[in-house]
Design a protein around this motif. Structure first.
Motif, short mmCIF file in Angstrom:
data_model
loop_
_atom_site.label_atom_id
_atom_site.label_comp_id
_atom_site.label_asym_id
_atom_site.label_seq_id
_atom_site.Cartn_x
_atom_site.Cartn_y
_atom_site.Cartn_z
N ILE A 140 -2.11 6.99 1.97
CA ILE A 140 -1.47 8.11 0.73
C ILE A 140 -0.79 9.45 1.55
CG2 ILE A 140 -2.17 8.17 -1.43
CD1 ILE A 140 -4.86 7.51 -1.31
N LEU A 141 0.56 9.47 0.96
CA LEU A 141 1.07 9.84 1.48
C LEU A 141 2.71 10.48 0.82
CD1 LEU A 141 4.74 8.24 2.44
CD2 LEU A 141 3.12 7.49 3.81
N THR A 158 3.85 0.21 10.30
CA THR A 158 4.61 -0.18 9.09
C THR A 158 5.79 0.58 8.54
OG1 THR A 158 2.19 -1.64 8.69
CG2 THR A 158 4.11 -1.37 6.71
N THR A 159 6.53 -0.32 8.31
CA THR A 159 8.11 1.58 7.73
C THR A 159 8.62 0.57 6.30
OG1 THR A 159 8.48 1.31 9.93
CG2 THR A 159 10.35 1.61 8.01
N THR A 192 0.23 -0.25 3.10
CA THR A 192 -0.96 -0.70 4.18
C THR A 192 -0.63 -1.50 5.00
OG1 THR A 192 -1.45 -1.44 1.63
CG2 THR A 192 -2.15 -2.88 3.68
N LEU A 193 -1.63 -1.29 5.87
CA LEU A 193 -1.17 -1.43 7.52
C LEU A 193 -2.91 -2.68 7.55
CD1 LEU A 193 -1.51 2.51 8.77
CD2 LEU A 193 0.34 0.99 7.51
N PRO A 194 -2.28 -3.98 7.72
CA PRO A 194 -3.18 -4.63 8.48
C PRO A 194 -3.07 -4.42 10.05
CG PRO A 194 -0.15 -5.33 8.30
CD PRO A 194 -0.24 -3.87 7.69
N GLY A 195 -4.76 -5.06 10.23
CA GLY A 195 -5.24 -5.16 11.44
C GLY A 195 -6.17 -5.51 11.66
#
Length: 223
Positions: free
Chosen positions: A23-24, A56-57, A158-161
């Motif tokens: 969250i940014l 992620t961008t 959201t950063l998948p991995g």
């Protein structure tokens, strides 16, 4: 034009087994690239180009029009206003969507929970101007008033991995100005770092240490 990339701040980091969520917020419009790294394998702070390549961008705005409720959820209080448009809707969300489409011309959405607009007989009224200091009470209608204001955005990325349970992860983000193409410096990226441990552990659920039993064997001159 700005000589530096848009400043940004990571407000929170949440990690789970399959994804991480950052969250940014940003001070002005920017292309933001974020990534998470297992602390065990971190050799140095990633560069802006590295984050853009494997992170992620997303294009993030500093503010967005957001609804703020005026008064109670349903009230007999109405505000002095200038009507932009009226329409009939089935649910309040239709009225909200129409006002958002017309923003910034539309700044106030009024839904008639009961009754209707006296001039048109419709149950959704959109206003271009209103004064919340000038009110009047209605004996025939119940209103829900939602005003649109430009408010800071808490953007969720959201950063998948696949993340290991019980591991420590660092999140980093960089920004790139969409007009000047200037990106974050290495120090600016390092300053964004937020750390969080994922839930659980590799041996989660196992309370007893494993036991070894020697059931037999043989020996020779070589082994």
């Amino acid at each position: 034009r700005h000589a530096v990339s848009p400043p940004m701040t990571i407000l929170d980091l949440d990690v789970s087994e399959s994804t991480a969520q950052v969250i940014l917020n940003v001070s002005r419009r920017a292309k933001v690239s974020c990534g998470v790294i297992d602390a065990r394998y971190l050799l140095r702070t990633p560069t802006a180009l590295e984050l853009e390549r494997w992170g992620t961008t997303a294009l993030v705005n500093p503010t967005s029009p957001q609804y703020v409720q005026l008064g109670d959820l349903t009230t007999r209080t109405d505000y002095e206003q200038t009507t932009l448009k009226t329409m009939n809707v089935v649910i309040i969300e239709e009225c909200q969507e129409e006002c958002l489409k017309l923003y910034p011309d539309c700044v106030l959405m009024t839904f008639f929970a009961s009754g209707s607009d006296l001039a048109t007989g419709r149950n959704c009224r959109l206003s271009r101007v209103f004064d919340d200091n000038k009110t009047r009470e209605s004996s025939s209608a119940l209103f829900t008033h939602l005003a649109l204001y430009e408010l800071p955005v808490r953007y969720k990325m959201t950063l998948p991995g696949t993340l290991w349970p019980g591991a420590i992860y660092h999140a980093y983000c960089s920004t790139r100005d969409p007009w000047t193409n200037i990106h974050s410096t290495w120090k600016a990226i390092a300053d964004t770092r937020v750390t969080e441990r994922s839930e659980g552990a590799l041996d989660a659920g196992s309370l007893n240490k494993p036991r070894i039993y020697i059931l037999g064997g043989d020996a020779s001159v070589t082994s």
